[in-house]
Structure formats: structure tokens, C-alpha cells
Design a protein around this motif. Sequence first.
Motif, short mmCIF file in Angstrom:
data_model
loop_
_atom_site.label_atom_id
_atom_site.label_comp_id
_atom_site.label_asym_id
_atom_site.label_seq_id
_atom_site.Cartn_x
_atom_site.Cartn_y
_atom_site.Cartn_z
N ARG A 38 0.82 -1.21 0.00
CA ARG A 38 0.00 0.00 0.00
C ARG A 38 0.86 1.26 0.00
N ARG A 39 1.90 1.25 0.82
CA ARG A 39 2.80 2.40 0.92
C ARG A 39 3.52 2.64 -0.41
N ILE A 40 4.00 1.57 -1.02
CA ILE A 40 4.72 1.69 -2.30
C ILE A 40 3.80 2.25 -3.38
N ILE A 41 2.59 1.72 -3.47
CA ILE A 41 1.65 2.19 -4.49
C ILE A 41 1.28 3.65 -4.24
N LYS A 42 1.10 4.00 -2.97
CA LYS A 42 0.77 5.39 -2.64
C LYS A 42 1.95 6.32 -2.98
N GLN A 43 3.16 5.87 -2.69
CA GLN A 43 4.35 6.69 -2.91
C GLN A 43 4.64 6.88 -4.40
N HIS A 44 4.44 5.85 -5.20
CA HIS A 44 4.79 5.90 -6.61
C HIS A 44 3.59 6.14 -7.51
N GLY A 45 2.47 6.45 -6.91
CA GLY A 45 1.27 6.65 -7.70
C GLY A 45 0.85 5.33 -8.32
N ASN A 46 0.32 5.37 -9.50
CA ASN A 46 -0.13 4.13 -10.11
C ASN A 46 0.79 3.68 -11.24
N ASP A 47 2.04 4.12 -11.20
CA ASP A 47 3.04 3.71 -12.19
C ASP A 47 3.56 2.32 -11.81
N ALA A 50 7.52 1.68 -11.74
CA ALA A 50 8.19 2.26 -10.58
C ALA A 50 7.84 1.49 -9.31
N ALA A 51 6.59 1.08 -9.18
CA ALA A 51 6.17 0.33 -8.00
C ALA A 51 6.85 -1.04 -7.96
N ASP A 52 6.96 -1.70 -9.11
CA ASP A 52 7.65 -3.00 -9.17
C ASP A 52 9.11 -2.86 -8.77
N LYS A 53 9.77 -1.82 -9.25
CA LYS A 53 11.18 -1.60 -8.90
C LYS A 53 11.35 -1.32 -7.41
N ALA A 54 10.46 -0.54 -6.86
CA ALA A 54 10.52 -0.24 -5.42
C ALA A 54 10.29 -1.49 -4.59
N ALA A 55 9.37 -2.33 -5.01
CA ALA A 55 9.11 -3.57 -4.28
C ALA A 55 10.31 -4.51 -4.38
N SER A 56 10.96 -4.55 -5.52
CA SER A 56 12.16 -5.37 -5.68
C SER A 56 13.28 -4.89 -4.77
N ARG A 57 13.43 -3.57 -4.68
CA ARG A 57 14.47 -3.02 -3.79
C ARG A 57 14.16 -3.33 -2.34
N LEU A 58 12.89 -3.27 -1.98
CA LEU A 58 12.47 -3.53 -0.59
C LEU A 58 12.73 -4.98 -0.23
N LYS A 59 12.42 -5.88 -1.15
CA LYS A 59 12.56 -7.30 -0.88
C LYS A 59 14.03 -7.74 -0.92
N GLY A 60 14.78 -7.20 -1.87
CA GLY A 60 16.15 -7.66 -2.07
C GLY A 60 17.13 -6.79 -1.43
#
Length: 60
Positions: A38-47, A50-60
Motif C-alpha cells: 500500500r505504501r509503495i503504491i501510494k508513494q509511486h502513484g499508479n506507475d 516504478a512500484a515494481d522496482k521499489a518492491a524489488s528493492r524492498l525485498k532484495g
Amino acid sequence: MADDRTKMLADRRLASGTKKYAVDYFARKHGIPAADARRIIKQHGNDRDAADKAASRLKG
């Protein structure tokens, strides 16, 4: 007459942060908690990219 389907189809590049099932799917897809999704989607809007890249960075 049928509705205009081009107006009904969602843009696949966009992630919806307003629908619970969309947030749950995003969280499951990346193996992260729903709150982080939820935080990632809110931070990156609906792109979605960008959301996928942020989630990858968070996980890895």
C-alpha cells in the motif's frame, strides 16, 4: 448495441492502490506485506514499473 470496450479496459501499466484485491495481489506477487505494498503504491502513484522496482528493492 454493445458498450465501447476500449473505454472499459484498464491500462495494464497502472497499478490500483484503491482496490484491496489489487494491493493484495501486488503484495503476494512481490512477497511483501500488504502494508508495504500500500505504501509503495501510494508513494509511486499508479506507475506499475516504478512500484515494481521499489518492491524489488524492498525485498532484495
